[in-house]
Design an enzyme around this catalytic site. Sequence first.
Site, PDB file in Angstrom:
ATOM      1  N   GLU A  47       0.864  -0.990  -0.408  1.00 32.23           N
ATOM      2  CA  GLU A  47      -0.307  -0.141   0.111  1.00 32.23           C
ATOM      3  C   GLU A  47       1.199   0.796   0.018  1.00 32.23           C
ATOM      4  O   GLU A  47       1.651   1.279   0.766  1.00 32.23           O
ATOM      5  CB  GLU A  47      -0.649   0.126   0.926  1.00 32.23           C
ATOM      6  CG  GLU A  47      -2.345   0.258   1.113  1.00 32.23           C
ATOM      7  CD  GLU A  47      -2.275   1.580   0.691  1.00 32.23           C
ATOM      8  OE1 GLU A  47      -2.886   2.419  -0.169  1.00 32.23           O
ATOM      9  OE2 GLU A  47      -1.833   2.757   1.668  1.00 32.23           O
ATOM     10  N   SER A  48       0.841   1.412  -1.277  1.00 36.23           N
ATOM     11  CA  SER A  48       2.153   3.139  -1.427  1.00 36.23           C
ATOM     12  C   SER A  48       1.760   4.292   0.104  1.00 36.23           C
ATOM     13  O   SER A  48       3.123   4.772  -0.045  1.00 36.23           O
ATOM     14  CB  SER A  48       1.840   3.906  -2.505  1.00 36.23           C
ATOM     15  OG  SER A  48       0.679   4.494  -2.658  1.00 36.23           O
ATOM     16  N   CYS A  78       4.664  -2.400  -8.652  1.00 38.81           N
ATOM     17  CA  CYS A  78       3.716  -1.826  -8.264  1.00 38.81           C
ATOM     18  C   CYS A  78       3.079  -1.167  -6.811  1.00 38.81           C
ATOM     19  O   CYS A  78       3.638   0.733  -7.354  1.00 38.81           O
ATOM     20  CB  CYS A  78       2.375  -2.913  -7.088  1.00 38.81           C
ATOM     21  SG  CYS A  78       0.973  -2.868  -7.555  1.00 38.81           S
ATOM     22  N   ARG A 105      -2.885   6.018  -9.587  1.00 38.15           N
ATOM     23  CA  ARG A 105      -3.273   4.423  -8.757  1.00 38.15           C
ATOM     24  C   ARG A 105      -3.763   4.139  -8.957  1.00 38.15           C
ATOM     25  O   ARG A 105      -5.235   4.628  -9.399  1.00 38.15           O
ATOM     26  CB  ARG A 105      -3.501   5.001  -7.006  1.00 38.15           C
ATOM     27  CG  ARG A 105      -1.579   5.878  -6.813  1.00 38.15           C
ATOM     28  CD  ARG A 105      -2.033   6.171  -4.965  1.00 38.15           C
ATOM     29  NE  ARG A 105      -2.270   5.069  -4.103  1.00 38.15           N
ATOM     30  CZ  ARG A 105      -2.617   4.842  -2.655  1.00 38.15           C
ATOM     31  NH1 ARG A 105      -3.380   6.469  -3.148  1.00 38.15           N
ATOM     32  NH2 ARG A 105      -2.963   4.186  -2.228  1.00 38.15           N
ATOM     33  N   ILE A 133      -1.938  -6.505  -9.335  1.00 41.81           N
ATOM     34  CA  ILE A 133      -3.017  -5.971  -8.172  1.00 41.81           C
ATOM     35  C   ILE A 133      -3.517  -4.918  -7.821  1.00 41.81           C
ATOM     36  O   ILE A 133      -2.142  -3.864  -7.692  1.00 41.81           O
ATOM     37  CB  ILE A 133      -2.336  -7.225  -7.144  1.00 41.81           C
ATOM     38  CG1 ILE A 133      -2.595  -8.569  -7.353  1.00 41.81           C
ATOM     39  CG2 ILE A 133      -3.331  -6.932  -5.167  1.00 41.81           C
ATOM     40  CD1 ILE A 133      -1.417  -8.703  -6.205  1.00 41.81           C
ATOM     41  N   HIS A 169       3.954  -7.413 -10.321  1.00 43.82           N
ATOM     42  CA  HIS A 169       4.114  -7.189  -8.944  1.00 43.82           C
ATOM     43  C   HIS A 169       5.539  -9.205 -10.298  1.00 43.82           C
ATOM     44  O   HIS A 169       5.314 -10.394 -10.473  1.00 43.82           O
ATOM     45  CB  HIS A 169       3.006  -8.274  -8.447  1.00 43.82           C
ATOM     46  CG  HIS A 169       2.522  -7.565  -6.949  1.00 43.82           C
ATOM     47  ND1 HIS A 169       3.145  -7.196  -6.350  1.00 43.82           N
ATOM     48  CD2 HIS A 169       1.852  -6.520  -6.935  1.00 43.82           C
ATOM     49  CE1 HIS A 169       2.448  -6.498  -5.830  1.00 43.82           C
ATOM     50  NE2 HIS A 169       1.900  -5.778  -6.239  1.00 43.82           N
ATOM     51  N   GLU A 171       7.246 -11.293  -8.971  1.00 46.10           N
ATOM     52  CA  GLU A 171       7.821 -11.665  -7.287  1.00 46.10           C
ATOM     53  C   GLU A 171       6.610 -12.945  -7.695  1.00 46.10           C
ATOM     54  O   GLU A 171       7.395 -13.774  -6.579  1.00 46.10           O
ATOM     55  CB  GLU A 171       8.090 -10.959  -6.378  1.00 46.10           C
ATOM     56  CG  GLU A 171       7.185 -10.832  -5.209  1.00 46.10           C
ATOM     57  CD  GLU A 171       5.531 -10.022  -5.537  1.00 46.10           C
ATOM     58  OE1 GLU A 171       6.861  -8.621  -7.477  1.00 46.10           O
ATOM     59  OE2 GLU A 171       5.275  -9.067  -5.015  1.00 46.10           O
TER      60      GLU A 171
HETATM   61  N1  GLN Z   1      -3.236   0.230  -5.397  1.00 44.12           N
HETATM   62  C1  GLN Z   1      -1.751  -0.421  -4.370  1.00 44.12           C
HETATM   63  C2  GLN Z   1      -1.727   1.659  -3.650  1.00 44.12           C
HETATM   64  O1  GLN Z   1      -1.990   2.195  -4.741  1.00 44.12           O
HETATM   65  C3  GLN Z   1      -0.941  -0.734  -4.754  1.00 44.12           C
HETATM   66  C4  GLN Z   1      -0.838  -1.733  -5.602  1.00 44.12           C
HETATM   67  C5  GLN Z   1      -0.372  -3.180  -4.704  1.00 44.12           C
HETATM   68  O2  GLN Z   1       0.909  -2.761  -5.167  1.00 44.12           O
HETATM   69  N2  GLN Z   1      -0.258  -4.005  -5.539  1.00 44.12           N
HETATM   70  O3  GLN Z   1      -0.729   1.683  -2.960  1.00 44.12           O
END
Ligand code: GLN
Length: 193
Positions: A47-48, A78, A105, A133, A169, A171
């Site tokens: 979660e950024s 991400c 985002r 994701i 992702h 990974e």
């Molecule tokens: N939606 C997340 C964000 O805005 C990022 C999602 C992720 O890292 N898989 O922080």
Amino acid sequence: MKIGVLALQGAVKEHLDMISSAGAEAVVIKTVDQCDEIDGIIIPGGESTTIGRLMKIYGFIDKLKEFSNQGKPIFGTCAGMILLAKEIVGQTENHLGLMDMKVARNAFGRQRESFEANLPIKGLESPLRAVFIRAPLIEKVSPEVEVLSEYNGKIVAAKQGHLLAASFHPELTDDFRLHSYFVNMVKQYSLVK
Ligand code: GLN
């Protein structure tokens, strides 16, 4: 050669395994002092806003800017990609602002919260299975930024010198070619330093 994974929040373990598969030593990074021991770092997905807030609290914003100024490679995936960007749509706080690009985002909409795709990526011989994701996308890049991949006409991977970013992702499959690509960037840095 040692590559760290920033372990404040988000997907850490899988990145460590991928780094090892790609032939470098993987290090869990929890404090800024550890950054002096590594040659490159991955900022993972998660979660950024949470990762950004923790980075600010623990001093990683300034430390990683200095890390980048030394030419040490950083790979943001991400949420990590969002934190690397100079501009985030609708947001100004707690990010590194190192890559000359604008990101949005959660850019694929609710119906497409998570999905997979076979992505052609510049520098890889065949497409990479990419897991998205709640993924961000890159809306705009400056001429210094090289676009490495697009999905449906949207930029989802890019490189600016020693900085690498991916919307997805890399990974979460067993294909570690993008990690090998990053390991090579770190090798190049180690050769010139
Ligand atoms: N939606 C997340 C964000 O805005 C990022 C999602 C992720 O890292 N898989 O922080």
